[in-house]
Design a protein around this motif. Sequence first.
Motif, short mmCIF file in Angstrom:
data_model
loop_
_atom_site.label_atom_id
_atom_site.label_comp_id
_atom_site.label_asym_id
_atom_site.label_seq_id
_atom_site.Cartn_x
_atom_site.Cartn_y
_atom_site.Cartn_z
N LYS A 52 42.18 -8.59 -12.00
CA LYS A 52 43.63 -8.67 -11.78
C LYS A 52 44.41 -8.83 -13.08
O LYS A 52 45.62 -8.63 -13.11
CB LYS A 52 43.95 -9.83 -10.81
CG LYS A 52 43.53 -9.50 -9.38
CD LYS A 52 43.84 -10.64 -8.42
CE LYS A 52 42.68 -11.59 -8.32
NZ LYS A 52 42.91 -12.70 -7.37
N GLU A 53 43.74 -9.23 -14.14
CA GLU A 53 44.39 -9.41 -15.45
C GLU A 53 44.19 -8.21 -16.38
O GLU A 53 44.63 -8.22 -17.51
CB GLU A 53 43.86 -10.67 -16.14
CG GLU A 53 44.03 -11.96 -15.35
CD GLU A 53 45.50 -12.33 -15.14
OE1 GLU A 53 46.36 -11.84 -15.90
OE2 GLU A 53 45.77 -13.10 -14.20
N ILE A 54 43.48 -7.19 -15.91
CA ILE A 54 43.21 -6.01 -16.74
C ILE A 54 44.18 -4.90 -16.34
O ILE A 54 44.36 -4.63 -15.16
CB ILE A 54 41.74 -5.55 -16.60
CG1 ILE A 54 40.80 -6.67 -17.09
CG2 ILE A 54 41.49 -4.27 -17.38
CD1 ILE A 54 39.31 -6.37 -16.91
N THR A 55 44.76 -4.25 -17.34
CA THR A 55 45.81 -3.27 -17.05
C THR A 55 45.33 -1.82 -17.16
O THR A 55 46.04 -0.92 -16.72
CB THR A 55 47.02 -3.49 -17.98
OG1 THR A 55 46.55 -3.52 -19.34
CG2 THR A 55 47.72 -4.78 -17.67
N VAL A 56 44.16 -1.55 -17.73
CA VAL A 56 43.68 -0.16 -17.80
C VAL A 56 43.08 0.22 -16.44
O VAL A 56 42.66 -0.66 -15.68
CB VAL A 56 42.63 0.05 -18.93
CG1 VAL A 56 43.23 -0.27 -20.29
CG2 VAL A 56 41.36 -0.76 -18.71
N PRO A 57 43.04 1.54 -16.13
CA PRO A 57 42.48 1.95 -14.84
C PRO A 57 41.00 1.56 -14.74
O PRO A 57 40.25 1.77 -15.68
CB PRO A 57 42.60 3.48 -14.84
CG PRO A 57 43.44 3.84 -16.01
CD PRO A 57 43.49 2.68 -16.94
N LEU A 58 40.61 0.99 -13.62
CA LEU A 58 39.22 0.56 -13.51
C LEU A 58 38.65 0.77 -12.12
O LEU A 58 39.36 0.81 -11.13
CB LEU A 58 39.08 -0.90 -13.94
CG LEU A 58 39.80 -2.01 -13.17
CD1 LEU A 58 39.03 -2.44 -11.93
CD2 LEU A 58 39.99 -3.23 -14.06
N THR A 59 37.33 0.91 -12.09
CA THR A 59 36.59 0.90 -10.83
C THR A 59 35.65 -0.29 -10.86
O THR A 59 35.40 -0.87 -11.92
CB THR A 59 35.77 2.19 -10.63
OG1 THR A 59 34.81 2.29 -11.68
CG2 THR A 59 36.65 3.43 -10.64
N MET A 60 35.14 -0.66 -9.69
CA MET A 60 34.23 -1.81 -9.61
C MET A 60 32.95 -1.40 -8.89
O MET A 60 33.01 -0.65 -7.92
CB MET A 60 34.86 -2.93 -8.78
CG MET A 60 36.14 -3.47 -9.32
SD MET A 60 36.71 -4.77 -8.19
CE MET A 60 38.37 -4.97 -8.78
N ASP A 61 31.86 -1.91 -9.36
CA ASP A 61 30.61 -1.73 -8.62
C ASP A 61 29.84 -3.05 -8.69
O ASP A 61 30.16 -3.92 -9.51
CB ASP A 61 29.81 -0.56 -9.19
CG ASP A 61 28.91 0.07 -8.14
OD1 ASP A 61 28.62 -0.57 -7.11
OD2 ASP A 61 28.47 1.21 -8.36
N PHE A 62 28.85 -3.18 -7.84
CA PHE A 62 28.18 -4.47 -7.69
C PHE A 62 26.67 -4.29 -7.76
O PHE A 62 26.13 -3.31 -7.26
CB PHE A 62 28.54 -5.09 -6.33
CG PHE A 62 30.01 -5.37 -6.19
CD1 PHE A 62 30.53 -6.62 -6.50
CD2 PHE A 62 30.90 -4.37 -5.81
CE1 PHE A 62 31.89 -6.88 -6.40
CE2 PHE A 62 32.26 -4.62 -5.71
CZ PHE A 62 32.76 -5.88 -6.01
N MET A 63 26.05 -5.26 -8.37
CA MET A 63 24.60 -5.20 -8.52
C MET A 63 24.06 -6.61 -8.36
O MET A 63 24.74 -7.57 -8.73
CB MET A 63 24.33 -4.72 -9.94
CG MET A 63 22.93 -4.38 -10.22
SD MET A 63 22.91 -3.35 -11.70
CE MET A 63 21.21 -2.89 -11.64
N ALA A 64 22.88 -6.73 -7.80
CA ALA A 64 22.29 -8.06 -7.71
C ALA A 64 20.89 -8.05 -8.31
O ALA A 64 20.07 -7.19 -7.99
CB ALA A 64 22.23 -8.53 -6.25
N VAL A 65 20.67 -8.97 -9.22
CA VAL A 65 19.33 -9.16 -9.77
C VAL A 65 18.99 -10.62 -9.59
O VAL A 65 19.89 -11.44 -9.48
CB VAL A 65 19.27 -8.80 -11.28
CG1 VAL A 65 19.47 -7.33 -11.49
CG2 VAL A 65 20.25 -9.60 -12.10
N SER A 66 17.72 -10.92 -9.52
CA SER A 66 17.41 -12.33 -9.38
C SER A 66 16.40 -12.73 -10.45
O SER A 66 15.46 -12.02 -10.75
CB SER A 66 16.86 -12.63 -7.99
OG SER A 66 15.47 -12.51 -7.99
#
Length: 174
Positions: A52-66
């Motif tokens: 929410k504090e970043i102004t450049v265009p962005l996408t998000m993805d998620f990864m889980a490692v343990s």
Amino acid sequence: MLEKVDVLISQEELTARIKELGEQISKDYEGKELTLICVLKGGVMFMVDLAKEITVPLTMDFMAVSSYGNEKVSSGIVKIVKDLDEPIEGKNLLIVEDIIDSGRTLHYLVNILKERKPESIKICTLLDKPEQRVVDVEVDYVGFTIPDKFVLGYGLDYEQFLRNIPYIGVMREE
Ligand code: IMP
Ligand code: MG
């Protein structure tokens, strides 16, 4: 459980620092597109607030490692529990982590992601515990450097609980 927790970093301090990180990242990636990679589950609160504090265009993805199971001490075993949904070739990746301790998790993650040929990879961690580092990792953005104590809250768990407290706490030793 909560009665044994002391505040290490308050909600106000988190908000202020995350705003600064967002501004810095926005400057550094000006004119570019960014893909934020959240390392689940600990990084989730941080990533949504940072985004929410970043102004450049962005996408998000998620990864889980343990690497930890439910232990407080690193086992050294790192496995992918959930992979990314999207290909990352040619993308500017920013890995968003809750905390770097031994460095094993990120070292491993960066190596796998590099093989997929992104344009760039940087790391942003909310917390850094440099005292316990066993593997070298290059960290580009650090929220707070903290002493070698077990911390929880704001995404970080204590045996899977307490991720929802809105500050970084430390378990009082009794
Ligand atoms: P590393 O592989 O030793 O760097 O471990 C990093 C991971 O261990 C983090 O992403 C956390 O999930 C977990 N971890 C390390 N220290 C703490 C802590 O103080 N509280 C909660 N989780 C931690
Ligand atoms: Mg983590």
